[in-house]
Enzyme design. Structure first.
Site, mmCIF file in Angstrom:
data_model
loop_
_atom_site.group_PDB
_atom_site.id
_atom_site.type_symbol
_atom_site.label_atom_id
_atom_site.label_comp_id
_atom_site.label_asym_id
_atom_site.label_seq_id
_atom_site.Cartn_x
_atom_site.Cartn_y
_atom_site.Cartn_z
ATOM 1 N N ARG A 1 -77.728 2.648 -10.398
ATOM 2 C CA ARG A 1 -78.040 1.820 -11.754
ATOM 3 C C ARG A 1 -77.980 2.699 -12.810
ATOM 4 O O ARG A 1 -78.487 3.907 -12.482
ATOM 5 C CB ARG A 1 -79.165 0.959 -11.629
ATOM 6 C CG ARG A 1 -79.393 0.092 -10.365
ATOM 7 C CD ARG A 1 -80.746 -0.353 -10.179
ATOM 8 N NE ARG A 1 -81.035 -1.248 -9.029
ATOM 9 C CZ ARG A 1 -82.054 -1.706 -8.525
ATOM 10 N NH1 ARG A 1 -83.167 -1.700 -9.212
ATOM 11 N NH2 ARG A 1 -82.225 -2.249 -7.171
ATOM 12 N N ARG B 1 -84.938 11.290 -17.398
ATOM 13 C CA ARG B 1 -85.755 11.198 -18.879
ATOM 14 C C ARG B 1 -87.097 11.632 -18.889
ATOM 15 O O ARG B 1 -87.352 12.234 -19.876
ATOM 16 C CB ARG B 1 -85.710 9.468 -19.266
ATOM 17 C CG ARG B 1 -84.335 8.928 -19.369
ATOM 18 C CD ARG B 1 -84.556 7.459 -19.295
ATOM 19 N NE ARG B 1 -85.457 6.914 -20.291
ATOM 20 C CZ ARG B 1 -85.671 5.695 -20.370
ATOM 21 N NH1 ARG B 1 -85.294 4.680 -19.716
ATOM 22 N NH2 ARG B 1 -86.572 5.270 -21.375
ATOM 23 N N ASP C 1 -80.216 2.272 -17.011
ATOM 24 C CA ASP C 1 -81.055 1.471 -17.537
ATOM 25 C C ASP C 1 -80.601 0.800 -18.787
ATOM 26 O O ASP C 1 -79.334 1.349 -19.348
ATOM 27 C CB ASP C 1 -82.497 2.247 -17.861
ATOM 28 C CG ASP C 1 -83.194 2.491 -16.618
ATOM 29 O OD1 ASP C 1 -83.174 1.783 -15.889
ATOM 30 O OD2 ASP C 1 -84.140 3.182 -16.887
#
Length: 249
Positions: free
Chosen positions: A52, A200, A54
Site C-alpha cells: 500500500r 517517513r 498512503d
C-alpha cells in the site's frame, strides 16, 4: 485461459486517499479495478500490488498483478488500459508472468525516495511533490552520519506507526543516501521491506539531525529503545515516492 499480468505503474498520489480500496474514497486500486472490470465485461478483476501507499504518496515504480482472460496482444495491453485510466495513473510496462508470481509475496526489496524543497520560496508547481523547508538547508553530512546507524538489520519499532498490527518489526536497510538535485534534497532508501510509515519517520528523524535538533549518534539509542516516541516526527506524505520494487529473477 487465464493469463497472469505483471504491470509497473506510476501515479500522482495528490488526489488519492492511498492505494488500497476504501469505502467512498478515491483510490488507485479502485481506479485500476474499475477499468479492468469494464474491459472484462463486468467480471470483477482483482488487482494486487506490492504494498500500500498512503494518501498523497506518489509512485514511479509500483508493481501490480492481475489475471485476465482477454487475448489482447502484450504490446497493446498497456495502451488499452491507459486510454481508459485517469491521467494521474499510467501503466509504464506490462508483461505476462507465471501463475506463481505474486506482486506482494514475491517482493525481494523496495526503493523509496523522499524529497525536500530547500529554496527560499518553493515553486507552486512543486508544492504537491516535495516537502518545503522554507529556505532551511540541512547539514547533509550529519544526516549521512546518522544514516549509518540505520543500515543493517534491526528491530525498527521506533520507526513504525504505533497503530500497526504487525508483530515482527525486524527489517534490513541495505542503502540510505542523500543527494542534491538543484535546490532539492533527495533521500533514497532501499531495504527488504518497510513498516507502516517507516520511511517517513526515518526522513523526519534524519531531517531533525540535519537542522541540529538531534545529534547523529542519537540514532543508536533511538533504534535500541524500540520506542516510537523517541524518534522524530513523521515527514509529510507528499514528499514520498515508491520508486522501485525488486523481485528475484
Amino acid at each position: 485461459m487465464k493469463r497472469r499480468m505483471k504491470a509497473t505503474i506510476t501515479y500522482d498520489g495528490t488526489n488519492f486517499s492511498g492505494y488500497q480500496v476504501q469505502p467512498e474514497k478515491r483510490t488507485v486500486q479502485e481506479e485500476l479495478q474499475k477499468v479492468l472490470t469494464v474491459m472484462h465485461k463486468n467480471e470483477i478483476v482483482q488487482v494486487t500490488a506490492s504494498g500500500r501507499t498512503d494518501a498523497k504518496v506518489h509512485a514511479t515504480g509500483q508493481v501490480i498483478h492481475f489475471d485476465t482472460t482477454l487475448s489482447i496482444p502484450l504490446d497493446r495491453y498497456a495502451q488499452a488500459l491507459n486510454v481508459q485510466l485517469p491521467r494521474d495513473i499510467r501503466i509504464v510496462q506490462i508483461e505476462e508472468v507465471s501463475n506463481d508470481f505474486h506482486a506482494r509475496f514475491s517482493v525481494h526489496g523496495k526503493r523509496y525516495r523522499y524529497i525536500w524543497s530547500c529554496e527560499a520560496v518553493q515553486s507552486p508547481f512543486r508544492r504537491f511533490y516535495a516537502t518545503p523547508s522554507n529556505g532551511v538547508k540541512p547539514n547533509v553530512m550529519a544526516m549521512q552520519e546518522a544514516a549509518q546507524y540505520i543500515l543493517g538489520t534491526h528491530d525498527f519499532s521506533c520507526f513504525c506507526a504505533a497503530n500497526t498490527s504487525v508483530k515482527d518489526k525486524v527489517r534490513t536497510v541495505a542503502k540510505l543516501d542523500f543527494e542534491w538535485h538543484g535546490e532539492e534534497l533527495h533521500m533514497t532508501i532501499e531495504g527488504n521491506g518497510f513498516l507502516y510509515n517507516m520511511v517517513r519517520i526515518i526522513a523526519g528523524t534524519l531531517w531533525e539531525v540535519g537542522i541540529g535538533k538531534r545529534q547523529a549518534d542519537e540514532l543508536a539509542s533511538i533504534i535500541a529503545s524500540m520506542n516510537r516516541g523517541n524518534a522524530g516526527k513523521t515527514a509529510p506524505p507528499h514528499g514520498l515516492y515508491l520508486e522501485s520494487v525488486f523481485y528475484n529473477d
